[in-house]
Write a protein that holds these residues in place. Sequence first.
Motif, short mmCIF file in Angstrom:
data_model
loop_
_atom_site.label_atom_id
_atom_site.label_comp_id
_atom_site.label_asym_id
_atom_site.label_seq_id
_atom_site.Cartn_x
_atom_site.Cartn_y
_atom_site.Cartn_z
N GLN A 134 0.83 -1.21 0.00
CA GLN A 134 0.00 0.00 0.00
C GLN A 134 0.87 1.27 0.00
OE1 GLN A 134 -3.05 -0.12 2.96
NE2 GLN A 134 -3.93 -1.98 2.13
N PRO A 135 0.33 2.33 -0.57
CA PRO A 135 1.11 3.58 -0.65
C PRO A 135 1.25 4.26 0.72
CG PRO A 135 -1.08 3.89 -1.58
CD PRO A 135 -0.96 2.44 -1.24
N ALA A 136 2.47 4.58 1.07
CA ALA A 136 2.74 5.27 2.34
C ALA A 136 2.02 6.61 2.41
CB ALA A 136 4.24 5.45 2.54
N ALA A 137 1.94 7.31 1.28
CA ALA A 137 1.32 8.63 1.28
C ALA A 137 -0.15 8.57 1.72
CB ALA A 137 1.43 9.27 -0.10
N TYR A 138 -0.83 7.50 1.35
CA TYR A 138 -2.22 7.35 1.77
C TYR A 138 -2.30 7.28 3.29
CZ TYR A 138 -6.70 5.13 2.74
OH TYR A 138 -7.94 4.83 3.26
N GLN A 175 13.60 7.99 6.34
CA GLN A 175 14.29 7.40 5.19
C GLN A 175 13.48 7.62 3.92
OE1 GLN A 175 17.45 6.07 5.07
NE2 GLN A 175 17.09 6.25 2.87
N MET A 176 12.17 7.50 4.01
CA MET A 176 11.32 7.78 2.84
C MET A 176 11.49 9.21 2.38
SD MET A 176 7.78 5.80 3.56
CE MET A 176 7.67 4.04 3.51
N LEU A 177 11.61 10.13 3.33
CA LEU A 177 11.84 11.53 2.97
C LEU A 177 13.18 11.68 2.25
CD1 LEU A 177 10.54 13.27 6.20
CD2 LEU A 177 9.51 13.41 3.94
N ARG A 178 14.20 11.05 2.77
CA ARG A 178 15.51 11.10 2.10
C ARG A 178 15.42 10.47 0.71
NH1 ARG A 178 17.15 10.34 7.47
NH2 ARG A 178 17.15 8.08 7.29
N ASN A 179 14.73 9.35 0.59
CA ASN A 179 14.60 8.65 -0.69
C ASN A 179 13.90 9.50 -1.75
OD1 ASN A 179 15.80 6.44 0.51
ND2 ASN A 179 13.91 5.24 0.65
N THR A 180 13.05 10.40 -1.30
CA THR A 180 12.32 11.24 -2.24
C THR A 180 12.96 12.62 -2.42
OG1 THR A 180 10.81 11.99 -0.48
CG2 THR A 180 10.13 10.07 -1.80
#
Length: 155
Positions: free
Chosen positions: A14-18, A145-150
Amino acid sequence: MTSQQIADADLAAQPAAYWTGLAYEALIAFTRAQIAELGLTQPQYWLLRNLSKNDIFPDGHGMTIPELQQAMSSYIRAEDDLETEASVLLESGWLTRDDEGRLWITESGEDARISLKQHAPAIRDLIHQGIDDADYVTALKVLRQMLRNTGSALV
């Protein structure tokens, strides 16, 4: 989505943003409701915090509404009207405004800030109920980490 159990494999797809969007809205609404029960709005509390020499800006320097909007830009919501919120605090005597339009916290405003701040641990405890600190830290590390990845400059 409902509150039904979701298998780990399905959650992983599932999408993390959701989920972060749902969490953000629910946490803001909950926090604001808790603060409202104490007689303030969250933006009013932020105004007191930003103007207190004992909190966010230790120089205790008065600020204009545009300066406060800039200082709060990373967390203020679009619907928050700082001028209206400040008007309530001015009427209550918790803020004053000088001839240059700068807002200053009063002694009674500082007392109100301190009083509300004492409730913050209880609000945090309600939000964190059933979540141990290790799991919470892991969740935040994953989000960072997701923030860094984006490519986010926020972390």
